[in-house]
Scaffold this active site. Sequence first.
Site, PDB file in Angstrom:
ATOM      1  N   THR A 101      -5.841  -7.333  10.366  1.00  0.00           N
ATOM      2  CA  THR A 101      -6.021  -6.002   9.777  1.00  0.00           C
ATOM      3  C   THR A 101      -5.462  -4.878  10.656  1.00  0.00           C
ATOM      4  O   THR A 101      -4.785  -3.978  10.148  1.00  0.00           O
ATOM      5  CB  THR A 101      -7.535  -5.740   9.562  1.00  0.00           C
TER       6      THR A 101
ATOM      7  N   ASN B 297      -2.024  -0.064   6.896  1.00  0.00           N
ATOM      8  CA  ASN B 297      -1.452  -1.327   7.371  1.00  0.00           C
ATOM      9  C   ASN B 297      -0.561  -2.026   6.339  1.00  0.00           C
ATOM     10  O   ASN B 297      -0.503  -3.244   6.281  1.00  0.00           O
ATOM     11  CB  ASN B 297      -2.568  -2.245   7.883  1.00  0.00           C
TER      12      ASN B 297
ATOM     13  N   ARG C 167      -1.701 -14.504   4.668  1.00  0.00           N
ATOM     14  CA  ARG C 167      -2.498 -13.843   5.715  1.00  0.00           C
ATOM     15  C   ARG C 167      -1.796 -14.021   7.063  1.00  0.00           C
ATOM     16  O   ARG C 167      -1.791 -13.108   7.892  1.00  0.00           O
ATOM     17  CB  ARG C 167      -3.925 -14.414   5.762  1.00  0.00           C
TER      18      ARG C 167
ATOM     19  N   PHE D 173     -16.102   5.344   6.568  1.00  0.00           N
ATOM     20  CA  PHE D 173     -14.665   5.596   6.400  1.00  0.00           C
ATOM     21  C   PHE D 173     -14.154   5.224   5.012  1.00  0.00           C
ATOM     22  O   PHE D 173     -12.947   5.303   4.763  1.00  0.00           O
ATOM     23  CB  PHE D 173     -13.860   4.857   7.476  1.00  0.00           C
TER      24      PHE D 173
ATOM     25  N   ARG E 241       2.218  -6.536   9.584  1.00  0.00           N
ATOM     26  CA  ARG E 241       1.408  -5.468  10.178  1.00  0.00           C
ATOM     27  C   ARG E 241       1.781  -5.247  11.642  1.00  0.00           C
ATOM     28  O   ARG E 241       1.823  -4.116  12.125  1.00  0.00           O
ATOM     29  CB  ARG E 241      -0.076  -5.800  10.008  1.00  0.00           C
TER      30      ARG E 241
ATOM     31  N   LYS F   2       0.843  -1.193   0.000  1.00  0.00           N
ATOM     32  CA  LYS F   2       0.000   0.000   0.000  1.00  0.00           C
ATOM     33  C   LYS F   2       0.884   1.252   0.000  1.00  0.00           C
ATOM     34  O   LYS F   2       2.094   1.171   0.208  1.00  0.00           O
ATOM     35  CB  LYS F   2      -0.934  -0.062   1.215  1.00  0.00           C
TER      36      LYS F   2
END
Length: 132
Positions: free
Chosen positions: A91, A112, A85, A57, A102, A9
């Site tokens: 998350t 994250n 994962r 959000f 994370r 990200k």
Amino acid sequence: MERTYIMTKPDAYNRGLIGEVITRIENKGYKITNMKMMNLDEAILTEHYAHLADKPFFKDIVEYMTSGPVVGMIVEGENVVAGMRNIMGPTDGLEAPAGTIRGDYANNKSENIVHGSDSVENAEIEIKRFFG
Ligand code: UDP
Ligand code: MG
């Protein structure tokens, strides 16, 4: 061989953590078979995060995810969807255990570092979405 869609990200780009994410994927024994840097727009994010599009959000997610480039990857390996994962962690970076991506690099529920598909079925849909 099972595959998944992984995406760093914009916070990973801005903080110089793309290499760290890639290293962890490779150290786990998975193979990155395709990779590209992209700038996402609201249309593709509304599709990708359709399960969140009605949340208050959601506009913050769009702002975050368009604040810099992402790196999309196809990652292959045995049980790679669940395995990724696991090494990403949950998350919320606050709850993610130390040792996960994370847990080590995120401290809240929105920014994250990394995306990973949540099922084999969604992995194939996401690979098609971002790699055609
Ligand atoms: N997200 C957020 N606030 C929330 C839930 C999710 O900002 O309360 C963002 C966060 O960046 C998360 C993404 O939306 O990674 C997708 O949410 P999802 O529940 O699919 O979590 P993930 O699969 O990424 O762990
Ligand atoms: Mg998800």
